[in-house]
Design an enzyme around this catalytic site. Sequence first.
Site, PDB file in Angstrom:
ATOM      1  N   LYS A  18       0.834  -1.215   0.000  1.00 19.59           N
ATOM      2  CA  LYS A  18       0.000   0.000   0.000  1.00 19.59           C
ATOM      3  C   LYS A  18       0.866   1.263   0.000  1.00 19.59           C
ATOM      4  CE  LYS A  18      -1.572   1.541   4.130  1.00 19.59           C
ATOM      5  NZ  LYS A  18      -1.381   2.954   4.537  1.00 19.59           N
ATOM      6  N   ASN A  19       1.871   1.273   0.873  1.00 24.54           N
ATOM      7  CA  ASN A  19       2.633   2.512   1.052  1.00 24.54           C
ATOM      8  C   ASN A  19       3.633   2.768  -0.073  1.00 24.54           C
ATOM      9  OD1 ASN A  19       1.135   3.018   3.284  1.00 24.54           O
ATOM     10  ND2 ASN A  19       2.697   2.395   4.781  1.00 24.54           N
ATOM     11  N   CYS A 112      -5.206  12.770  13.988  1.00 21.36           N
ATOM     12  CA  CYS A 112      -4.931  11.389  13.600  1.00 21.36           C
ATOM     13  C   CYS A 112      -4.837  10.553  14.865  1.00 21.36           C
ATOM     14  CB  CYS A 112      -3.615  11.340  12.836  1.00 21.36           C
ATOM     15  SG  CYS A 112      -3.194   9.691  12.316  1.00 21.36           S
ATOM     16  N   ARG A 117       0.631  14.535  13.521  1.00 21.81           N
ATOM     17  CA  ARG A 117       1.358  14.230  12.284  1.00 21.81           C
ATOM     18  C   ARG A 117       1.501  15.523  11.482  1.00 21.81           C
ATOM     19  NH1 ARG A 117      -0.976   8.664   9.852  1.00 21.81           N
ATOM     20  NH2 ARG A 117       0.894   8.778   8.587  1.00 21.81           N
ATOM     21  N   ASP A 303       4.836   0.322  11.915  1.00 19.44           N
ATOM     22  CA  ASP A 303       3.599  -0.286  11.408  1.00 19.44           C
ATOM     23  C   ASP A 303       3.439  -1.750  11.818  1.00 19.44           C
ATOM     24  OD1 ASP A 303       2.939   2.088  10.269  1.00 19.44           O
ATOM     25  OD2 ASP A 303       3.534   1.556   8.237  1.00 19.44           O
ATOM     26  N   ARG A 395      -8.597  -0.397   5.020  1.00 16.38           N
ATOM     27  CA  ARG A 395      -7.774   0.641   4.405  1.00 16.38           C
ATOM     28  C   ARG A 395      -6.444   0.057   3.928  1.00 16.38           C
ATOM     29  NH1 ARG A 395      -7.210   6.048   7.641  1.00 16.38           N
ATOM     30  NH2 ARG A 395      -5.911   6.269   5.809  1.00 16.38           N
TER      31      ARG A 395
HETATM   32  N1  EPU Z   1       6.971  14.251  10.737  1.00 14.02           N
HETATM   33  C1  EPU Z   1       7.215  15.554  11.054  1.00 14.02           C
HETATM   34  N2  EPU Z   1       6.991  16.518  10.093  1.00 14.02           N
HETATM   35  C2  EPU Z   1       6.561  16.190   8.837  1.00 14.02           C
HETATM   36  C3  EPU Z   1       6.327  14.836   8.513  1.00 14.02           C
HETATM   37  C4  EPU Z   1       6.552  13.874   9.501  1.00 14.02           C
HETATM   38  O1  EPU Z   1       7.596  15.872  12.175  1.00 14.02           O
HETATM   39  O2  EPU Z   1       6.399  17.087   8.021  1.00 14.02           O
HETATM   40  C5  EPU Z   1       7.188  13.223  11.768  1.00 14.02           C
HETATM   41  C6  EPU Z   1       5.953  12.390  12.035  1.00 14.02           C
HETATM   42  O3  EPU Z   1       5.075  13.055  12.944  1.00 14.02           O
HETATM   43  C7  EPU Z   1       6.544  11.145  12.616  1.00 14.02           C
HETATM   44  C8  EPU Z   1       7.840  10.988  11.809  1.00 14.02           C
HETATM   45  O4  EPU Z   1       8.120  12.285  11.283  1.00 14.02           O
HETATM   46  O5  EPU Z   1       6.866  11.325  13.963  1.00 14.02           O
HETATM   47  C9  EPU Z   1       7.775  10.007  10.677  1.00 14.02           C
HETATM   48  O6  EPU Z   1       6.647  10.259   9.871  1.00 14.02           O
HETATM   49  P1  EPU Z   1       6.651  10.002   8.300  1.00 14.02           P
HETATM   50  O7  EPU Z   1       6.500  11.293   7.592  1.00 14.02           O
HETATM   51  O8  EPU Z   1       7.821   9.143   7.955  1.00 14.02           O
HETATM   52  O9  EPU Z   1       5.294   9.170   8.109  1.00 14.02           O
HETATM   53  P2  EPU Z   1       4.265   9.294   6.945  1.00 14.02           P
HETATM   54  O10 EPU Z   1       4.958   9.521   5.655  1.00 14.02           O
HETATM   55  O11 EPU Z   1       3.178  10.212   7.343  1.00 14.02           O
HETATM   56  C10 EPU Z   1       4.360   6.755   6.323  1.00 14.02           C
HETATM   57  C11 EPU Z   1       3.370   5.634   6.227  1.00 14.02           C
HETATM   58  C12 EPU Z   1       2.912   5.238   7.617  1.00 14.02           C
HETATM   59  C13 EPU Z   1       4.136   4.826   8.431  1.00 14.02           C
HETATM   60  C14 EPU Z   1       5.175   5.945   8.440  1.00 14.02           C
HETATM   61  C15 EPU Z   1       6.462   5.584   9.150  1.00 14.02           C
HETATM   62  C16 EPU Z   1       2.306   5.988   4.095  1.00 14.02           C
HETATM   63  C17 EPU Z   1       1.087   6.360   3.325  1.00 14.02           C
HETATM   64  N3  EPU Z   1       2.232   6.061   5.431  1.00 14.02           N
HETATM   65  O12 EPU Z   1       3.652   7.833   6.942  1.00 14.02           O
HETATM   66  O13 EPU Z   1       2.043   4.123   7.452  1.00 14.02           O
HETATM   67  O14 EPU Z   1       3.762   4.513   9.754  1.00 14.02           O
HETATM   68  O15 EPU Z   1       5.495   6.332   7.085  1.00 14.02           O
HETATM   69  O16 EPU Z   1       7.052   4.476   8.555  1.00 14.02           O
HETATM   70  O17 EPU Z   1       3.302   5.587   3.522  1.00 14.02           O
HETATM   71  C18 EPU Z   1       0.271   2.687   7.967  1.00 14.02           C
HETATM   72  O18 EPU Z   1       0.450   2.147   6.856  1.00 14.02           O
HETATM   73  O19 EPU Z   1      -0.475   2.187   8.853  1.00 14.02           O
HETATM   74  C19 EPU Z   1       0.949   3.943   8.266  1.00 14.02           C
HETATM   75  C20 EPU Z   1       0.569   4.759   9.253  1.00 14.02           C
END
Ligand code: EPU
Length: 416
Positions: A18-19, A112, A117, A303, A395
């Site tokens: 998915k991701n 969330c 986030r 995850d 999802r």
């Molecule tokens: N963060 C910031 N600022 C930002 C973006 C992120 O501080 O602008 C922080 C987040 O709050 C968190 C950390 O950085 O503490 C990591 O977040 P990241 O941006 O890596 O997560 P994401 O891109 O929002 C993706 C996956 C998540 C998975 C995370 C971590 C997708 C669609 N989602 O989220 O997947 O947990 O990376 O590996 O790819 C899931 O599939 O259940 C899911 C939540």
Amino acid sequence: MIHGPTRLEGSVPTATAKNAVLPILAACLLTEEPCIIRDVPLLEDVRTMAKLLRSLGVAVELRKHTMRISAAGNIERTATYDIVRKMRASYYVLGPLLGRFGDARVSLPGGCAIGPRPVDLHLKGIAALGAEVNLEHGYIHATGRPLRGGTMLLEGASGPSVGATANTMMAAVLADGETVIEAAACEPEVVDLAGFLTAMGAKIEGHGTPVVRIRGVKRLHGADYRPIPDRIEAGTLAVAAAITRGNLEITGCEPEHMVSVVDRLRQSGATVEAGKRRLVVSAERRPAPVTLATAPYPGFPTDLQAQFTALLSFGHGTSVVTENVFEARFLHALELNRMGAKIDINGRTAVIQGMEYLSGAQVMASDLRASAALVLAGIAARGETEVQRIYHLDRGYESLEQKLGALGAKIERVSY
Ligand code: EPU
């Protein structure tokens, strides 16, 4: 509705990640030529992304598991609140819309269940490419044409960001000159996005390392691509084998993406045989206690934290699980306690005193991975478990109840 305990046995295939698929679908906005994405999992989040792309004027056709996407003609630049509030990954249209058209309006996502986030790093990334970023009426409005290559450090308090790295890459591939992303996320899904962008004609180096370099090109073309297998689904199935003291062959997965997961499974006493595109996982006894802390890749994935917390609830001794990526990702622990688990949460750490058995109960899923954890606990627990709000499950897992049912779980989807 789940009736436990049952021991799972058999062979089960892994779906596409998915991701990986979600950013790749968004990246199709970068060209007016059609793109073909194969083996797309039929998930609610994928449907939401298709709906978002259609709302922008993109033609999206799905035949079986193959998606054909064409972003030719008039493309809208606004991702509305209605869609973004349902799925944060809607944010992935920001980079490609900005990169191709110099203009993108994306609603700010709301709260969330797994904690705050923020999107500051996404905005830092595009600002470093020269975009002007404004917040107006709940929307981020980013403009800038042409974007120009820049150097940036995309590190937040919890380390690198998967989403910000992907978004910035998608904005930078059509920018003038060279972009350098420091502290880039190394997740296999980011590497796969780079693979897709490269197949479209982008020039990217260093993906999978903390320094990614992108040389902007004038235009991208269509591509035909099959994304990577879902390491989180495969890991969830591996935990299903261990928690039921069963024996599962998980086919079509990529064990190289699962090194830390295999390591913790072995620490728990499970036997794991890792082959080419396959894992065989079995367990005979209650798990041994494990200490684990989630971390960006190649560390232990957040995850799979909930699923491991469920597994260790049946442990022989006390386990300690620390969540370093999303600070509030422990709602499943409170539900597991309703099934008789003994989990104490202290800030980012869960101390899990293993129990000989859990007993079925009515429980409530709070997010995608939490719902998977509750389903696994229900299969291993004694008696009936009713997991409510399983739309969270849909999802990210395609027909999980059918996959688990085929392996021997007594599980049924009940509509009210
Ligand atoms: N963060 C910031 N600022 C930002 C973006 C992120 O501080 O602008 C922080 C987040 O709050 C968190 C950390 O950085 O503490 C990591 O977040 P990241 O941006 O890596 O997560 P994401 O891109 O929002 C993706 C996956 C998540 C998975 C995370 C971590 C997708 C669609 N989602 O989220 O997947 O947990 O990376 O590996 O790819 C899931 O599939 O259940 C899911 C939540």
